[in-house]
Design an enzyme around this catalytic site. Structure first.
Site, PDB file in Angstrom:
ATOM      1  N   HIS A   1       0.926  -1.350   0.414  1.00 50.94           N
ATOM      2  CA  HIS A   1       0.038  -0.171  -0.024  1.00 50.94           C
ATOM      3  C   HIS A   1       1.427   1.284   0.029  1.00 50.94           C
ATOM      4  CE1 HIS A   1       0.825   1.686   3.818  1.00 50.94           C
ATOM      5  NE2 HIS A   1       0.612   0.725   4.614  1.00 50.94           N
ATOM      6  N   CYS A   2       0.103   1.753  -0.848  1.00 47.43           N
ATOM      7  CA  CYS A   2       0.754   3.818  -0.111  1.00 47.43           C
ATOM      8  C   CYS A   2      -0.087   4.370  -0.073  1.00 47.43           C
ATOM      9  CB  CYS A   2       1.893   4.570  -1.343  1.00 47.43           C
ATOM     10  SG  CYS A   2       0.082   4.439  -3.173  1.00 47.43           S
ATOM     11  N   SER A   3      -0.767   5.427  -0.631  1.00 46.22           N
ATOM     12  CA  SER A   3      -1.824   6.114  -0.002  1.00 46.22           C
ATOM     13  C   SER A   3      -3.173   5.625  -0.770  1.00 46.22           C
ATOM     14  CB  SER A   3      -1.687   7.642  -0.356  1.00 46.22           C
ATOM     15  OG  SER A   3      -1.972   8.892   0.594  1.00 46.22           O
TER      16      SER A   3
ATOM     17  N   THR B   1       2.178   2.158  -5.610  1.00 45.90           N
ATOM     18  CA  THR B   1       2.067   0.157  -5.312  1.00 45.90           C
ATOM     19  C   THR B   1       1.765  -0.445  -6.114  1.00 45.90           C
ATOM     20  OG1 THR B   1       0.581   1.032  -2.864  1.00 45.90           O
ATOM     21  CG2 THR B   1      -0.148  -1.034  -4.903  1.00 45.90           C
TER      22      THR B   1
END
Length: 550
Positions: A469-471, A477
């Protein structure tokens, strides 16, 4: 006039959205408890001092607003992704209002007795955006009335022509730095080559000539942070303008960049063909499960949601439980992943539920970026806050932090957790790898460090799906998943690698398109797309043999 009151005693409820906001509007019936009759406009405009008493916000694009508008209204044309961000405060909304008269001061917005919003079309997407704006005003103690006109602009202008101002805006909007939106770079602005550019040097462009008739705002996702000291430009006193491309990194002078950019546009076109049907439940690309009244609130960004066909379903212990999380199963020919958004406070227990369901004895979580960037929350901390030995309970899951260490000269962080489910006696372990120096919409600055990070994650020996995950769970990602997959390819698959080959023979193009069919917008920006090619080229020039990862 009786309509919804924004005082602390009233409760705002975000209405369920229709189709994904990134798409062309889908015609449907939207409802809102904050709808007010457009007939009230004349009543307000008849007041002698109505401009000091009422704020009318028009959400249409600037180009349309400049041609015709409700008398005295102001324009707010921002992407839904930006409006929805928790850190995007009322102050920032106010700073982005465009006023035709350029005389009104909106800093004392608390003194308005009423705020009315006019939407471009009366569909769920736009109505939800308007309600999010109202929610922000309410949270910052706005005590007046908030309402959404029950007719979109075209119907207001047709039914109540007396409230419409059709005088063209000659120089009020777009001509002055103070009236421009916060600077952001879209793919079009930073395109490597402008084939239609006139003049001997297409890498240097003069300041654009204001043209209100053709002015429109880009649906950007990465606005630069607001500069409190200079409202007109985040770079200081310099005039805000399209940047001279001499300032763009040297990689953009590579002749292959034009080819890559055209490839990226073709990927965007292929994805658009899929997304136009995402609001159709019977479509292969349907996203309607993510936009119900309950699941919608668990999305960090309203325009980035999973497809029904690949979304992760949480295992339910009772029929009343919601099985939704903004996460997608991603399968490549070498590995299996789960791509998900960065947690929000109301979804942390769901996140650990997903981890428990999809890892065996030892799980792997990859976090790309930091919790906050430029003052904006990108991900809510979903692990214990007091460090090693601390425990935190999230719903049915107790998470204990076992260790934390900085790796590769502090370029990334390894944390180890133990998870226990209240309904089961067993304990699972999770290795959590965070690569903090990778900002939203960008690519890693150091190729060597990125490869070392990929190798380190590869050596974790986790079981089950690798959770990334990222944001938003798409840009960084998707880039990580593509890199992790390509570095597992055999030498023969990358033999004669050349960005100029046809799309059907381009392993990067095919892989990005493949994972975009499983989660929208993966490898979101051209910068990230190009970085994949740059990394492969760098490794091949260094005579690194594939597969790099096994």
């Amino acid at each position: 006039m009786n309509f919804s009151n924004g005082s602390k005693s009233s409760t705002f409820t975000i209405a369920p959205s229709g189709s994904c906001i990134a798409l062309p509007p889908q015609r449907g019936v939207a409802t809102s408890k904050y709808a007010v009759h457009a007939s009230c406009l004349q009543e307000y405009l008849d007041k002698e001092a109505w401009k000091d008493d009422t704020l009318i916000i028009d959400l249409r694009p600037v180009s349309e607003f400049s041609k015709s508008r409700i008398k005295g209204s102001v324009n707010l044309s921002l992407p839904a992704t930006l409006i929805k961000r928790p850190a995007f405060s009322v102050a920032r909304i106010i700073s982005n209002l465009h006023d035709v008269d350029d005389k009104r001061d909106f800093q004392n917005w608390q003194e308005f007795s009423s705020i009315l919003v006019c939407v471009p079309a009366w569909i769920a997407n736009y109505v939800t955006n308007a309600e999010v704006i109202g929610e922000k005003f309410r949270k910052e103690s706005y005590s007046g009335d908030f309402g959404i006109l029950d007719l979109d602009y075209s119907k207001v202008s047709g039914k109540y022509p007396s409230v419409i101002d059709n005088s063209p805006v000659k120089s009020k909007l777009g001509a002055l730095p103070s009236a421009r939106p916060r600077l952001s770079y879209s793919a079009a602005q930073t395109a490597p080559i402008s084939l239609s550019s006139e003049g001997s040097d297409y890498f240097s462009r003069p300041p654009p000539t204001p043209n209100v008739a053709g002015l429109s705002l880009n649906n950007f996702f990465c606005p630069l942070p607001e500069n409190k000291d200079n409202k007109s430009s985040p770079f200081g006193s310099a005039t805000v303008q399209t940047p001279c491309l001499h300032s763009v990194p040297d990689a953009f002078t590579n002749p292959d960049v034009a080819t890559l950019y055209q490839k990226f546009l073709r990927l965007q076109s292929l994805e658009h063909q899929r997304l136009v049907s995402c609001s159709d439940r019977n479509s292969q690309w349907s996203t309607v499960d993510s936009l119900s009244n309950t699941s919608y609130k668990k999305n960090r960004y309203t325009d980035i949601v999973p497809y029904n066909c690949t979304r992760v379903h949480l295992k339910r212990t009772s029929p009343s439980e919601l099985d939704y999380i903004n996460a997608s199963f991603i399968k490549t020919e070498t590995s299996n992943y789960i791509a998900c958004q960065g947690s929000i406070s109301r979804s942390i227990s769901d996140f650990w539920h997903m981890v428990w369901d999809n890892v065996e004895n030892i799980g792997t979580i990859v976090m790309l970026g930091s919790l906050f960037e430029a003052g904006r929350e990108m991900c809510t901390a979903y692990w214990p806050s007091n460090g090693i030995g601390d425990k935190q309970v999230y719903g049915d899951y107790c998470v204990k932090q076992i260790s934390e260490e900085n790796v590769d000269n502090s370029r990334f962080i390894l944390r180890k957790f133990e998870i226990q489910n209240a309904n089961f006696p067993s304990v699972k372990k999770v290795h959590h790898y965070q690569y903090p120096n990778w900002s939203d919409c960008n690519s890693p600055e150091n190729v060597k460090s990125m490869v070392e990070f990929l190798k380190y994650v590869n050596n974790s020996h986790g079981s089950g799906n690798t959770i990334v995950h990222c944001s938003a769970g798409v840009g960084r990602t998707g880039t990580f998943i593509v890199l992790d997959t390509i570095l597992r390819f055999p030498e023969s698959k990358l033999s004669g690698f050349n960005p100029s080959v046809a799309d059907s023979s381009d392993v990067v193009f095919q892989l990005v398109d493949h994972i975009r069919k499983q989660r929208m917008k993966m490898v979101q920006t051209f910068t990230q797309f190009k970085y994949v090619y740059d990394l492969i080229d760098s490794l091949q020039k260094s005579q690194v043999h594939f597969p790099v990862l096994t």
